[in-house]
Design a protein around this motif. Structure first.
Motif, short mmCIF file in Angstrom:
data_model
loop_
_atom_site.label_atom_id
_atom_site.label_comp_id
_atom_site.label_asym_id
_atom_site.label_seq_id
_atom_site.Cartn_x
_atom_site.Cartn_y
_atom_site.Cartn_z
N ARG A 188 6.14 38.23 -35.91
CA ARG A 188 5.10 37.22 -35.72
C ARG A 188 4.24 37.05 -36.97
O ARG A 188 4.07 38.00 -37.74
CB ARG A 188 4.16 37.61 -34.57
CG ARG A 188 4.80 37.68 -33.20
CD ARG A 188 3.86 38.34 -32.21
NE ARG A 188 4.45 38.45 -30.88
CZ ARG A 188 4.12 37.68 -29.84
NH1 ARG A 188 3.19 36.76 -29.99
NH2 ARG A 188 4.70 37.84 -28.68
N ALA A 200 -1.68 35.75 -37.42
CA ALA A 200 -2.51 35.19 -36.35
C ALA A 200 -1.92 35.50 -34.98
O ALA A 200 -2.66 35.74 -34.01
CB ALA A 200 -2.67 33.68 -36.54
N GLY A 201 -0.60 35.50 -34.87
CA GLY A 201 0.04 35.80 -33.60
C GLY A 201 -0.17 37.24 -33.19
O GLY A 201 -0.36 37.55 -32.01
N GLU A 230 -2.75 39.08 -34.07
CA GLU A 230 -4.17 39.18 -33.68
C GLU A 230 -4.35 38.81 -32.21
O GLU A 230 -5.04 39.50 -31.46
CB GLU A 230 -5.02 38.28 -34.56
CG GLU A 230 -5.16 38.76 -35.99
CD GLU A 230 -6.04 37.85 -36.82
OE1 GLU A 230 -6.70 36.96 -36.24
OE2 GLU A 230 -6.08 37.99 -38.06
N LYS A 231 -3.74 37.71 -31.80
CA LYS A 231 -3.84 37.28 -30.41
C LYS A 231 -3.20 38.29 -29.47
O LYS A 231 -3.71 38.57 -28.38
CB LYS A 231 -3.18 35.91 -30.23
CG LYS A 231 -3.91 34.77 -30.91
CD LYS A 231 -3.16 33.46 -30.72
CE LYS A 231 -3.86 32.31 -31.45
NZ LYS A 231 -3.10 31.04 -31.32
N GLN A 232 -2.08 38.84 -29.89
CA GLN A 232 -1.37 39.83 -29.08
C GLN A 232 -2.25 41.07 -28.86
O GLN A 232 -2.30 41.63 -27.76
CB GLN A 232 -0.07 40.21 -29.77
CG GLN A 232 0.86 41.07 -28.93
CD GLN A 232 2.14 41.39 -29.69
OE1 GLN A 232 2.09 41.95 -30.78
NE2 GLN A 232 3.28 41.03 -29.12
N VAL A 274 -5.51 41.26 -28.82
CA VAL A 274 -6.57 40.94 -27.84
C VAL A 274 -6.02 41.12 -26.43
O VAL A 274 -6.68 41.69 -25.55
CB VAL A 274 -7.08 39.50 -28.06
CG1 VAL A 274 -8.01 39.09 -26.91
CG2 VAL A 274 -7.82 39.38 -29.39
N HIS A 275 -4.80 40.64 -26.22
CA HIS A 275 -4.15 40.75 -24.91
C HIS A 275 -3.93 42.21 -24.52
O HIS A 275 -4.08 42.58 -23.36
CB HIS A 275 -2.82 40.00 -24.95
CG HIS A 275 -2.03 40.08 -23.68
ND1 HIS A 275 -2.42 39.47 -22.51
CD2 HIS A 275 -0.87 40.73 -23.40
CE1 HIS A 275 -1.54 39.74 -21.55
NE2 HIS A 275 -0.58 40.50 -22.08
N GLN A 279 -11.29 44.33 -32.29
CA GLN A 279 -11.25 43.95 -33.69
C GLN A 279 -11.95 44.96 -34.59
O GLN A 279 -11.66 45.01 -35.79
CB GLN A 279 -11.87 42.56 -33.88
CG GLN A 279 -11.53 41.94 -35.22
CD GLN A 279 -11.75 40.45 -35.23
OE1 GLN A 279 -12.15 39.85 -34.22
NE2 GLN A 279 -11.50 39.82 -36.37
#
Length: 290
Positions: free
Chosen positions: A58, A61-62, A64-66, A68-69, A74
């Motif tokens: 990924r 940015a992908g 980073e989103k993962q 969070v999930h 952070q």
């Protein structure tokens, strides 16, 4: 023989930056490991920098989103270097041509978006195998299927002399309790069959160059002897660290939990036998990052 430690804090003062693997160290593909998160937060609070160095295909940015999930906050890291970004940069330099046959899962279209930091990227288009100039692989279409299912297509690709760009050199990964095949397994098969595979993640140099650039972008120049690489992959994280001449902390409770008889900590004799067999010698070892 490496030193078995009980916590990152035992050795962290020797280092100004950490290159930390994600899967198997900070999360298990489903949820974050609380002790690992706490250890990284404490290290950053002491002034250290944390670069997450992952063989994820990924873009940053992908990932980073993962995270969070998964519940990775952070404040546990400073920046991210992904195998995917390193491979994307090579793809947009034309490493495997402009017309590529793509092997991967639905939803990975962002891999084909140019990097904002890259100047003059070429135009890359996805085409059928018989029209391709090269192959881009982010992972198997079915992560549970034996890589051998790709043999017919690989025979055709090798006959045409196509190079395979591998966006994730990992062979397998554990998602919770399930083990999945990764792009590295397909690239390994392609090479064994006589094809040429190109790698951009751990243990290969391009991703470490990217990690150092991410570190420099934070305004921090750190010599290699002040960097500690942390990971659970003996053939990716530890082999890569040795190749870069940086110290390493082997997380034995990940991919090698069975071989090292890791419960909370590795069995010393089992660990010694495993490392002798693999011929890689991390600086330190610990059951789980904490």
């Amino acid at each position: 023989m490496n030193r078995i430690i009980t916590s990152l804090s035992q050795v962290s003062a020797q280092y100004d930056a950490l290159f930390v693997d994600l899967w198997g160290c900070v999360h298990n593909g489903v949820t974050a490991f609380p002790e690992a998160v706490a250890a990284l937060q404490a290290y950053r609070a002491s002034g250290g920098k944390v670069i997450l160095v992952t063989n994820s295909p990924r873009p940053r940015a992908g990932v980073e989103k993962q995270m969070v999930h998964f519940g990775v906050p952070q404040d546990a890291w400073d920046s991210i270097a992904t195998s995917g970004d390193s491979a994307r940069a090579a793809m947009f330099r034309g490493t495997v041509g402009q017309k590529v046959w793509f092997i991967g899962q639905p939803g990975e279209e962002k891999f084909f978006e140019p990097l904002s930091i890259q100047k003059n990227p070429i135009e890359v288009t996805q085409v059928p195998l018989d029209e391709a100039e090269g192959i881009v692989c982010t992972g198997p279409k079915d992560p549970f299927a034996d890589p051998d299912v790709m043999r017919p297509e690989f025979e055709a690709a090798i006959a045409r002399g196509l190079k395979l760009l591998c966006a994730n050199p990992d062979i397998v990964v554990d998602r919770g309790e399930e083990r999945e095949w990764c792009a590295g397994a397909l690239a390994q098969l392609y090479t064994e069959m006589g094809g040429e595979s190109l790698y951009f993640g751990k243990p290969h140099p391009p991703i470490y160059d990217l990690a150092r650039r991410r570190l420099t972008a934070l305004g921090t120049e750190v010599p290699d002897d002040r960097i500690l690489a942390i990971g659970d992959g003996i053939l990716t994280d530890i082999k890569g660290a040795q190749g870069e001449n940086i110290d390493s902390l082997f997380i034995t409770g990940g991919l090698a939990a069975g071989e090292t008889k890791t419960d909370r900590q590795p069995n010393a004799e089992a660990l010694k036998a495993f490392l002798a067999k693999e011929v890689y010698d991390p600086t330190f070892a610990i059951g789980f990052l904490r």
